[in-house]
Design a protein around this motif. Structure first.
Motif: not given
Length: 285
Positions: A146-160
């Motif tokens: 969604g809007g305004h999400v912050t994901i910091e350095d080196d993070a891993r977001i897996m499928g779906s």
């Protein structure tokens, strides 16, 4: 033309549409059926492979690559947006795969959607308006945010995985596949589940990035102090937080977690389920 100059020349396929006003660096390749808007800046060495649409006040960082049918800088999916000249920025070396959508910011938000350097965004992912992604982040196929999400350095977001608006994902955190993330994930945290729960720290990233065993052991003790097996039965979270601050606050990575918790949040924190605390007690040892 000398060979070096020829290697740096910009190539625009005859079927591509580049609007007057667009600024192209050296060595840019714009492939078949691409569309580039008038307010777009494309830095040196960028490649649009084919059928890529770039619009709005958008900057593509040097050496970044864009695969077919992705769109960058299009208007946000926000009914309050009235065409304001908001921005989108993509960092150097980032790779955006097929069918990814990255929307520009909104006037009611920060006005900027920003993706860092050397990020990999795999096919069919969606980066919404006003999101900020740090450097070296990996977004796997079909991730939506969604809007305004912050994901910091080196993070891993897996499928779906699906990330709720205004959520913060901390440095080097891991979000498991098909997880629904409704609250903030601490730095180095690992979350899993249909409604994401904290299952421990991201031990694999820590080991692969040269964090020594004694420091990992100290981080594990800090985590289990903050989230003991008996949950909230013993002391409230605020007391445990101060205990970690006193006993482990000299460790830079633990302090990073504490600073993240202390920062303002719209969504609160992802917490562990009790059965996951038993797992966390044995992992990372």
């Amino acid at each position: 033309m000398h060979a070096a100059e020829e290697a740096r020349s910009t190539v625009v396929h005859p079927t591509a549409l580049v609007a007057p006003g667009a600024r192209l660096g050296q060595g840019v390749v714009i492939g078949p059926w691409c569309s580039v808007g008038p307010d777009v800046t494309i830095e040196d060495g960028v490649e649009l492979i084919s059928h890529v649409v770039v619009d709005g006040h958008t900057r593509l960082g040097a050496g970044s690559r864009y695969f077919p049918f992705c769109t960058v800088g299009m208007a946000p999916q926000d009914l309050k947006y009235k065409g304001e000249p908001t921005r989108c920025e993509i960092g150097a070396g980032t790779v955006v795969r097929e069918h990814v959508t990255i929307h520009r910011g909104t006037a009611t938000g920060s006005g900027l959607t920003k993706v860092g350097q050397n990020v990999l965004i795999m096919a069919n992912a969606h980066v919404a308006h006003d999101c900020v992604l740090g450097d070296r982040v990996i977004i796997v196929n079909n991730v939506v945010m969604g809007g305004h999400v912050t994901i910091e350095d080196d993070a891993r977001i897996m499928g779906s995985a699906a990330i709720h608006q205004f959520v913060r994902i901390g440095h080097a955190a891991l979000v498991g596949g098909v997880a629904g993330v409704e609250a903030d994930v601490i730095p180095y945290g690992s979350v899993l589940g249909n409604r994401a729960r904290l299952i421990g720290l991201h031990w694999i990233w820590l080991r692969r990035n040269g964090v020594q065993s004694d420091e990992i052991h100290r981080m594990r003790k800090a985590f289990l102090t903050l989230y003991p097996k008996n949950g909230c039965a013993e002391d409230p979270f605020s007391v445990r937080l101060e205990r970690v601050r006193t006993e482990f606050g000299d460790n830079p990575r633990v302090r990073e977690i504490l600073d993240f918790i202390d920062a303002p949040s719209r969504r609160g924190l992802v917490r562990p389920a009790r059965q996951d605390l038993e797992r966390a007690e044995t992992e990372g040892a």
